[in-house]
Design a protein around this motif. Sequence first.
Motif, mmCIF file in Angstrom:
data_model
loop_
_atom_site.group_PDB
_atom_site.id
_atom_site.type_symbol
_atom_site.label_atom_id
_atom_site.label_comp_id
_atom_site.label_asym_id
_atom_site.label_seq_id
_atom_site.Cartn_x
_atom_site.Cartn_y
_atom_site.Cartn_z
ATOM 1 N N UNK A 1 5.274 -14.251 -2.368
ATOM 2 C CA UNK A 1 4.646 -13.760 -1.087
ATOM 3 C C UNK A 1 3.340 -13.144 -1.669
ATOM 4 N N UNK A 2 2.349 -13.390 -0.871
ATOM 5 C CA UNK A 2 1.003 -12.913 -1.400
ATOM 6 C C UNK A 2 0.636 -11.701 -0.508
ATOM 7 N N UNK A 3 0.574 -10.382 -1.051
ATOM 8 C CA UNK A 3 0.235 -9.369 -0.399
ATOM 9 C C UNK A 3 -1.178 -8.936 -0.700
ATOM 10 N N UNK A 4 -2.035 -9.075 0.168
ATOM 11 C CA UNK A 4 -3.417 -8.778 0.213
ATOM 12 C C UNK A 4 -3.938 -8.044 1.419
ATOM 13 N N UNK A 5 -3.368 -7.777 2.488
ATOM 14 C CA UNK A 5 -3.901 -7.139 3.457
ATOM 15 C C UNK A 5 -2.822 -6.198 4.322
ATOM 16 N N UNK A 6 -3.129 -5.336 5.114
ATOM 17 C CA UNK A 6 -2.443 -4.799 5.958
ATOM 18 C C UNK A 6 -2.872 -4.399 7.407
ATOM 19 N N UNK B 1 -5.017 -3.512 1.768
ATOM 20 C CA UNK B 1 -3.899 -2.668 1.787
ATOM 21 C C UNK B 1 -4.552 -1.156 1.289
ATOM 22 N N UNK B 2 -3.400 -0.308 1.427
ATOM 23 C CA UNK B 2 -3.819 1.053 1.330
ATOM 24 C C UNK B 2 -4.517 1.467 -0.463
ATOM 25 N N UNK B 3 -3.656 0.600 -1.221
ATOM 26 C CA UNK B 3 -4.436 0.762 -2.585
ATOM 27 C C UNK B 3 -4.682 -0.708 -3.156
ATOM 28 N N UNK B 4 -5.658 -0.643 -4.098
ATOM 29 C CA UNK B 4 -6.057 -2.000 -4.863
ATOM 30 C C UNK B 4 -4.728 -2.472 -5.578
ATOM 31 N N UNK B 5 -3.749 -1.580 -6.197
ATOM 32 C CA UNK B 5 -2.568 -2.086 -6.818
ATOM 33 C C UNK B 5 -1.722 -2.816 -5.859
ATOM 34 N N UNK B 6 -1.919 -2.661 -4.598
ATOM 35 C CA UNK B 6 -1.041 -3.441 -3.508
ATOM 36 C C UNK B 6 -1.449 -4.887 -3.457
ATOM 37 N N UNK B 7 -2.468 -5.477 -4.175
ATOM 38 C CA UNK B 7 -3.127 -6.787 -3.871
ATOM 39 C C UNK B 7 -2.314 -7.762 -4.896
ATOM 40 N N UNK B 8 -1.293 -8.295 -4.842
ATOM 41 C CA UNK B 8 -0.823 -9.362 -5.687
ATOM 42 C C UNK B 8 0.340 -10.062 -5.120
ATOM 43 N N UNK B 9 0.843 -10.979 -5.907
ATOM 44 C CA UNK B 9 1.844 -11.922 -5.359
ATOM 45 C C UNK B 9 3.271 -11.186 -5.824
ATOM 46 N N UNK B 10 4.247 -11.333 -4.907
ATOM 47 C CA UNK B 10 5.429 -10.687 -5.136
ATOM 48 C C UNK B 10 6.547 -11.738 -5.345
ATOM 49 N N UNK B 11 7.351 -11.999 -6.414
ATOM 50 C CA UNK B 11 8.412 -12.912 -6.565
ATOM 51 C C UNK B 11 9.575 -12.637 -5.664
ATOM 52 N N UNK C 1 2.937 -1.566 7.382
ATOM 53 C CA UNK C 1 1.639 -2.197 7.804
ATOM 54 C C UNK C 1 1.153 -3.516 7.009
ATOM 55 N N UNK C 2 1.672 -3.639 5.802
ATOM 56 C CA UNK C 2 1.695 -4.766 4.995
ATOM 57 C C UNK C 2 2.623 -5.944 5.471
ATOM 58 N N UNK C 3 3.796 -5.652 5.883
ATOM 59 C CA UNK C 3 4.663 -6.546 6.297
ATOM 60 C C UNK C 3 4.114 -6.973 7.961
ATOM 61 N N UNK C 4 3.663 -6.248 8.595
ATOM 62 C CA UNK C 4 3.112 -6.739 9.949
ATOM 63 C C UNK C 4 2.036 -7.640 9.814
ATOM 64 N N UNK C 5 1.443 -7.597 8.830
ATOM 65 C CA UNK C 5 -0.181 -8.222 8.424
ATOM 66 C C UNK C 5 0.384 -9.928 8.007
ATOM 67 N N UNK C 6 1.712 -9.880 7.372
ATOM 68 C CA UNK C 6 1.984 -11.385 6.920
ATOM 69 C C UNK C 6 1.845 -12.535 7.770
ATOM 70 N N UNK C 7 1.407 -13.525 7.280
ATOM 71 C CA UNK C 7 1.312 -14.457 8.140
ATOM 72 C C UNK C 7 2.061 -15.680 7.406
ATOM 73 N N UNK C 8 2.410 -16.900 7.854
ATOM 74 C CA UNK C 8 3.011 -17.912 7.048
ATOM 75 C C UNK C 8 2.239 -18.505 5.936
ATOM 76 N N UNK C 9 1.118 -18.536 5.867
ATOM 77 C CA UNK C 9 0.211 -19.063 4.827
ATOM 78 C C UNK C 9 0.483 -17.732 3.433
ATOM 79 N N UNK C 10 0.832 -16.898 3.843
ATOM 80 C CA UNK C 10 1.051 -15.868 2.752
ATOM 81 C C UNK C 10 2.323 -15.998 1.969
ATOM 82 N N UNK C 11 3.177 -16.984 2.476
ATOM 83 C CA UNK C 11 4.578 -17.387 1.829
ATOM 84 C C UNK C 11 4.282 -18.504 1.140
ATOM 85 N N UNK C 12 4.924 -18.725 -0.196
ATOM 86 C CA UNK C 12 4.877 -19.689 -0.975
ATOM 87 C C UNK C 12 6.333 -20.185 -1.193
#
Length: 103
Positions: A69-74, A89-99, A52-63
């Motif tokens: 990759x900014x992960x903050x929605x699902x 996202x399912x948990x608040x720990x899921x909100x962050x940037x991923x290298x 669900x997080x991957x399906x919510x990605x938009x181009x603006x979420x990728x730097x």
Amino acid sequence: MSKARKCVNKDKVKKELLFWEPDQFNTFINYVDDSTYKTLFIFLCHMGIRKGEALAFQWKDINFDTNTVNRYKSITNKISGKAWEITSPKTSDSIHSIFCPML
């Protein structure tokens, strides 16, 4: 019905976490012929992204400058009476940037 079954509260029993071991993923990915899907599955596996997080990605979420990759929605359809909807996202720990060195 057994006595043990009567004592178990279904709401309190957690679902078993299912995941693939590396050799299982490697077997799977070797059968994926489409490069787009192969890239998606590798990204999901290595970055720990939920579907669900991957399906919510938009181009603006990728730097691409910082390879993050900014992960903050699902995306979900589990809200009664609503179509697919973007949520937190399912948990608040899921909100962050991923290298992501692959970018």
